[in-house]
Design a protein around this motif. Structure first.
Motif, PDB file in Angstrom:
ATOM      1  N   LEU A  33      -5.407 -19.954 -15.743  1.00  0.00           N
ATOM      2  CA  LEU A  33      -4.579 -20.250 -16.911  1.00  0.00           C
ATOM      3  C   LEU A  33      -4.289 -18.981 -17.701  1.00  0.00           C
ATOM      4  O   LEU A  33      -3.141 -18.741 -18.111  1.00  0.00           O
ATOM      5  CB  LEU A  33      -5.293 -21.288 -17.786  1.00  0.00           C
ATOM      6  CG  LEU A  33      -4.498 -21.890 -18.946  1.00  0.00           C
ATOM      7  CD1 LEU A  33      -3.201 -22.521 -18.438  1.00  0.00           C
ATOM      8  CD2 LEU A  33      -5.342 -22.926 -19.683  1.00  0.00           C
ATOM      9  N   GLN A  34      -5.287 -18.144 -17.894  1.00  0.00           N
ATOM     10  CA  GLN A  34      -5.094 -16.904 -18.656  1.00  0.00           C
ATOM     11  C   GLN A  34      -4.028 -16.014 -18.026  1.00  0.00           C
ATOM     12  O   GLN A  34      -3.291 -15.319 -18.729  1.00  0.00           O
ATOM     13  CB  GLN A  34      -6.421 -16.160 -18.764  1.00  0.00           C
ATOM     14  CG  GLN A  34      -7.431 -16.843 -19.684  1.00  0.00           C
ATOM     15  CD  GLN A  34      -8.850 -16.353 -19.461  1.00  0.00           C
ATOM     16  OE1 GLN A  34      -9.132 -15.619 -18.510  1.00  0.00           O
ATOM     17  NE2 GLN A  34      -9.761 -16.756 -20.330  1.00  0.00           N
ATOM     18  N   ARG A  39       1.691 -10.690 -21.105  1.00  0.00           N
ATOM     19  CA  ARG A  39       1.070  -9.511 -21.718  1.00  0.00           C
ATOM     20  C   ARG A  39      -0.436  -9.488 -21.463  1.00  0.00           C
ATOM     21  O   ARG A  39      -1.029  -8.423 -21.249  1.00  0.00           O
ATOM     22  CB  ARG A  39       1.358  -9.487 -23.224  1.00  0.00           C
ATOM     23  CG  ARG A  39       2.801  -9.168 -23.540  1.00  0.00           C
ATOM     24  CD  ARG A  39       3.110  -9.366 -25.018  1.00  0.00           C
ATOM     25  NE  ARG A  39       2.525  -8.351 -25.880  1.00  0.00           N
ATOM     26  CZ  ARG A  39       3.107  -7.187 -26.178  1.00  0.00           C
ATOM     27  NH1 ARG A  39       4.299  -6.886 -25.664  1.00  0.00           N
ATOM     28  NH2 ARG A  39       2.522  -6.328 -26.995  1.00  0.00           N
ATOM     29  N   ALA A  40      -1.052 -10.656 -21.472  1.00  0.00           N
ATOM     30  CA  ALA A  40      -2.501 -10.710 -21.252  1.00  0.00           C
ATOM     31  C   ALA A  40      -2.846 -10.326 -19.815  1.00  0.00           C
ATOM     32  O   ALA A  40      -3.764  -9.536 -19.574  1.00  0.00           O
ATOM     33  CB  ALA A  40      -3.028 -12.108 -21.576  1.00  0.00           C
ATOM     34  N   VAL A  41      -2.134 -10.881 -18.836  1.00  0.00           N
ATOM     35  CA  VAL A  41      -2.468 -10.598 -17.435  1.00  0.00           C
ATOM     36  C   VAL A  41      -2.164  -9.148 -17.098  1.00  0.00           C
ATOM     37  O   VAL A  41      -2.862  -8.518 -16.294  1.00  0.00           O
ATOM     38  CB  VAL A  41      -1.725 -11.566 -16.487  1.00  0.00           C
ATOM     39  CG1 VAL A  41      -0.234 -11.273 -16.437  1.00  0.00           C
ATOM     40  CG2 VAL A  41      -2.323 -11.490 -15.091  1.00  0.00           C
ATOM     41  N   ARG A  42      -1.147  -8.578 -17.724  1.00  0.00           N
ATOM     42  CA  ARG A  42      -0.842  -7.164 -17.500  1.00  0.00           C
ATOM     43  C   ARG A  42      -2.007  -6.300 -17.954  1.00  0.00           C
ATOM     44  O   ARG A  42      -2.380  -5.319 -17.291  1.00  0.00           O
ATOM     45  CB  ARG A  42       0.436  -6.809 -18.248  1.00  0.00           C
ATOM     46  CG  ARG A  42       1.093  -5.518 -17.813  1.00  0.00           C
ATOM     47  CD  ARG A  42       2.405  -5.340 -18.537  1.00  0.00           C
ATOM     48  NE  ARG A  42       3.353  -6.397 -18.186  1.00  0.00           N
ATOM     49  CZ  ARG A  42       4.007  -7.146 -19.077  1.00  0.00           C
ATOM     50  NH1 ARG A  42       3.822  -6.962 -20.366  1.00  0.00           N
ATOM     51  NH2 ARG A  42       4.843  -8.068 -18.661  1.00  0.00           N
ATOM     52  N   GLY A  43      -2.603  -6.644 -19.089  1.00  0.00           N
ATOM     53  CA  GLY A  43      -3.752  -5.891 -19.575  1.00  0.00           C
ATOM     54  C   GLY A  43      -4.927  -5.960 -18.624  1.00  0.00           C
ATOM     55  O   GLY A  43      -5.651  -4.974 -18.435  1.00  0.00           O
ATOM     56  N   PRO A 180       6.227 -21.749 -24.292  1.00  0.00           N
ATOM     57  CA  PRO A 180       7.449 -21.004 -23.948  1.00  0.00           C
ATOM     58  C   PRO A 180       7.195 -19.540 -23.608  1.00  0.00           C
ATOM     59  O   PRO A 180       8.051 -18.900 -22.970  1.00  0.00           O
ATOM     60  CB  PRO A 180       8.309 -21.136 -25.219  1.00  0.00           C
ATOM     61  CG  PRO A 180       7.816 -22.382 -25.880  1.00  0.00           C
ATOM     62  CD  PRO A 180       6.337 -22.407 -25.607  1.00  0.00           C
ATOM     63  N   ASP A 181       6.057 -18.981 -24.012  1.00  0.00           N
ATOM     64  CA  ASP A 181       5.752 -17.579 -23.730  1.00  0.00           C
ATOM     65  C   ASP A 181       5.112 -17.383 -22.354  1.00  0.00           C
ATOM     66  O   ASP A 181       4.943 -16.242 -21.909  1.00  0.00           O
ATOM     67  CB  ASP A 181       4.787 -17.020 -24.785  1.00  0.00           C
ATOM     68  CG  ASP A 181       5.393 -17.019 -26.180  1.00  0.00           C
ATOM     69  OD1 ASP A 181       6.634 -16.968 -26.287  1.00  0.00           O
ATOM     70  OD2 ASP A 181       4.617 -17.068 -27.157  1.00  0.00           O
ATOM     71  N   LEU A 182       4.736 -18.457 -21.684  1.00  0.00           N
ATOM     72  CA  LEU A 182       4.036 -18.357 -20.412  1.00  0.00           C
ATOM     73  C   LEU A 182       5.016 -18.239 -19.255  1.00  0.00           C
ATOM     74  O   LEU A 182       6.143 -18.729 -19.325  1.00  0.00           O
ATOM     75  CB  LEU A 182       3.135 -19.577 -20.215  1.00  0.00           C
ATOM     76  CG  LEU A 182       2.154 -19.874 -21.353  1.00  0.00           C
ATOM     77  CD1 LEU A 182       1.304 -21.095 -21.015  1.00  0.00           C
ATOM     78  CD2 LEU A 182       1.275 -18.670 -21.666  1.00  0.00           C
ATOM     79  N   ALA A 183       4.569 -17.577 -18.178  1.00  0.00           N
ATOM     80  CA  ALA A 183       5.460 -17.377 -17.040  1.00  0.00           C
ATOM     81  C   ALA A 183       4.645 -17.105 -15.779  1.00  0.00           C
ATOM     82  O   ALA A 183       3.541 -16.561 -15.846  1.00  0.00           O
ATOM     83  CB  ALA A 183       6.419 -16.204 -17.306  1.00  0.00           C
ATOM     84  N   GLY A 184       5.214 -17.464 -14.652  1.00  0.00           N
ATOM     85  CA  GLY A 184       4.594 -17.161 -13.365  1.00  0.00           C
ATOM     86  C   GLY A 184       5.074 -15.805 -12.865  1.00  0.00           C
ATOM     87  O   GLY A 184       5.873 -15.720 -11.933  1.00  0.00           O
ATOM     88  N   THR A 185       4.599 -14.738 -13.490  1.00  0.00           N
ATOM     89  CA  THR A 185       5.030 -13.383 -13.169  1.00  0.00           C
ATOM     90  C   THR A 185       4.418 -12.906 -11.849  1.00  0.00           C
ATOM     91  O   THR A 185       3.533 -13.538 -11.283  1.00  0.00           O
ATOM     92  CB  THR A 185       4.611 -12.424 -14.286  1.00  0.00           C
ATOM     93  OG1 THR A 185       3.175 -12.440 -14.389  1.00  0.00           O
ATOM     94  CG2 THR A 185       5.221 -12.833 -15.613  1.00  0.00           C
ATOM     95  N   ASP A 186       4.896 -11.743 -11.401  1.00  0.00           N
ATOM     96  CA  ASP A 186       4.302 -11.135 -10.210  1.00  0.00           C
ATOM     97  C   ASP A 186       2.812 -10.881 -10.430  1.00  0.00           C
ATOM     98  O   ASP A 186       2.004 -11.038  -9.501  1.00  0.00           O
ATOM     99  CB  ASP A 186       4.998  -9.821  -9.879  1.00  0.00           C
ATOM    100  CG  ASP A 186       6.414 -10.022  -9.346  1.00  0.00           C
ATOM    101  OD1 ASP A 186       6.736 -11.154  -8.929  1.00  0.00           O
ATOM    102  OD2 ASP A 186       7.196  -9.051  -9.346  1.00  0.00           O
ATOM    103  N   ARG A 229       3.689 -25.729 -12.003  1.00  0.00           N
ATOM    104  CA  ARG A 229       5.126 -25.415 -11.872  1.00  0.00           C
ATOM    105  C   ARG A 229       5.367 -23.914 -11.998  1.00  0.00           C
ATOM    106  O   ARG A 229       6.169 -23.337 -11.270  1.00  0.00           O
ATOM    107  CB  ARG A 229       5.924 -26.182 -12.925  1.00  0.00           C
ATOM    108  CG  ARG A 229       5.984 -27.691 -12.689  1.00  0.00           C
ATOM    109  CD  ARG A 229       7.035 -28.348 -13.556  1.00  0.00           C
ATOM    110  NE  ARG A 229       6.718 -28.256 -14.980  1.00  0.00           N
ATOM    111  CZ  ARG A 229       5.986 -29.150 -15.649  1.00  0.00           C
ATOM    112  NH1 ARG A 229       5.505 -30.222 -15.016  1.00  0.00           N
ATOM    113  NH2 ARG A 229       5.745 -29.009 -16.933  1.00  0.00           N
ATOM    114  N   LEU A 230       4.661 -23.267 -12.928  1.00  0.00           N
ATOM    115  CA  LEU A 230       4.854 -21.827 -13.114  1.00  0.00           C
ATOM    116  C   LEU A 230       4.348 -21.043 -11.912  1.00  0.00           C
ATOM    117  O   LEU A 230       4.958 -20.044 -11.510  1.00  0.00           O
ATOM    118  CB  LEU A 230       4.147 -21.367 -14.393  1.00  0.00           C
ATOM    119  CG  LEU A 230       4.770 -21.852 -15.710  1.00  0.00           C
ATOM    120  CD1 LEU A 230       3.908 -21.440 -16.895  1.00  0.00           C
ATOM    121  CD2 LEU A 230       6.180 -21.305 -15.870  1.00  0.00           C
TER     122      LEU A 230
END
Length: 304
Positions: A33-34, A39-43, A180-186, A229-230
């Motif tokens: 989930l985190q 921005r959090a996962v990038r860190g 709305p700020d959450l996303a399934g980024t690379d 879904r993300l």
């Protein structure tokens, strides 16, 4: 009981909840989930030894998981001094770290309150969701009490406790606001791949498939539908997941606590040795102490 009960103590919900073996699955769900906060996962990816190669070309995958478990255990069962020192150490490390947005070049500190709050909320939500769905006997009022107690943990990582959700309604409102700020980024998919197949020596690959993969699959299945879904990966229907969680809970709780608590990091055993046998965590104590845990007695309450 003699000795320092720490920040929570045996009369708290935290003391009993965090000793449950389903916390391991809940912790993996929290990582999933985190990772959906860009921005959090990038860190994490830019600073964690679990994802960066060391001088020998290795990643410290299991070390990160064990350090996280050790931190949660120290806050839950350590002495007051040990918990405060662990919190100070984490705040100090985070204060020195930054991350960079590759799209904009923006460099930002990873201890931004909004990022710390997301990590905290994803963690406590995962603990409550997984344990309750797996059959842990926790009332709604006790769940609210737990979230209120965990504001102390939020303080230790650098948050103002008054800015952290302290009951289920506030936590649900927080997730509705931040979705709305959450996303399934690379980066999120990198975490997904890491959790499904953490790096292990070649001889241990079969053991990883046999022992770890079911844990990661169940943790993923326990995520909310929007997280599936993300990530773009299917999951079993919620009813199926709940049945699997209850089965896992029954199997893991059938292992005698004295044996379970001998596994690292052994915080519960040390706490019981410090405070005496009456401090042993147990769900029966939650049932027998409903009046205390519903807030009629503030002894041992970190906010009382």
């Amino acid at each position: 009981m003699a000795g320092d009960p720490g920040l929570f103590g045996p009369r708290s919900v935290t003391w009993h909840l965090h000793a449950d073996p389903m916390m391991w699955i809940a912790g993996v769900r929290a990582l999933y989930l985190q990772a959906l906060h860009p921005r959090a996962v990038r860190g994490v990816l830019q600073n964690s030894a679990a994802f960066r190669l060391d001088a020998q070309g290795r990643r410290d995958a299991w070390g990160r998981l064990m350090r996280t478990a050790d931190f949660v255990g120290t806050l839950s069962y350590g002495t007051t001094d040990a918990a405060e020192r662990a919190g100070a150490a984490v705040r100090g490390r985070h204060r020195r770290l930054t991350a960079t947005d590759p799209a904009t070049g923006e460099r930002y500190p990873i201890d931004e309150p909004e990022l710390l709050r997301w990590v905290h909320c994803a963690e406590v939500d995962s603990y409550l969701q997984v344990l309750r769905r797996s059959g842990y006997p926790l009332t709604d009022r006790q769940a609210d009490r737990y979230l209120d107690e965990q504001r102390t943990s939020a303080r230790l990582v650098g948050l103002d406790p008054d800015t952290v959700p302290g009951d289920r309604a506030a936590l649900a409102a927080y997730f509705a606001r931040i979705r709305p700020d959450l996303a399934g980024t690379d980066e999120a998919h990198q975490v997904d791949a890491f959790l499904r197949r953490p790096p292990v020596p070649d001889p241990l690959v079969p053991a990883r498939a046999l022992l770890w993969r079911p844990v990661a699959d169940l943790a993923y299945a326990a995520l909310p539908a929007y997280a599936h879904r993300l990530y773009g990966r299917p999951a079993p229907p919620p009813a199926t997941t709940s049945r699997r969680l209850r089965t896992a809970g029954r199997l893991l709780r059938a292992v005698p606590p004295a044996l379970r608590w001998r596994l690292p990091p052994r915080h519960v055993l040390r706490a019981v040795a410090r405070l005496g046998p009456a401090a042993r965590p147990g769900t029966f104590k939650l049932r027998d102490s409903a009046a205390i845990l519903d807030g009629h007695d503030t002894q041992g309450d970190p906010r009382g």
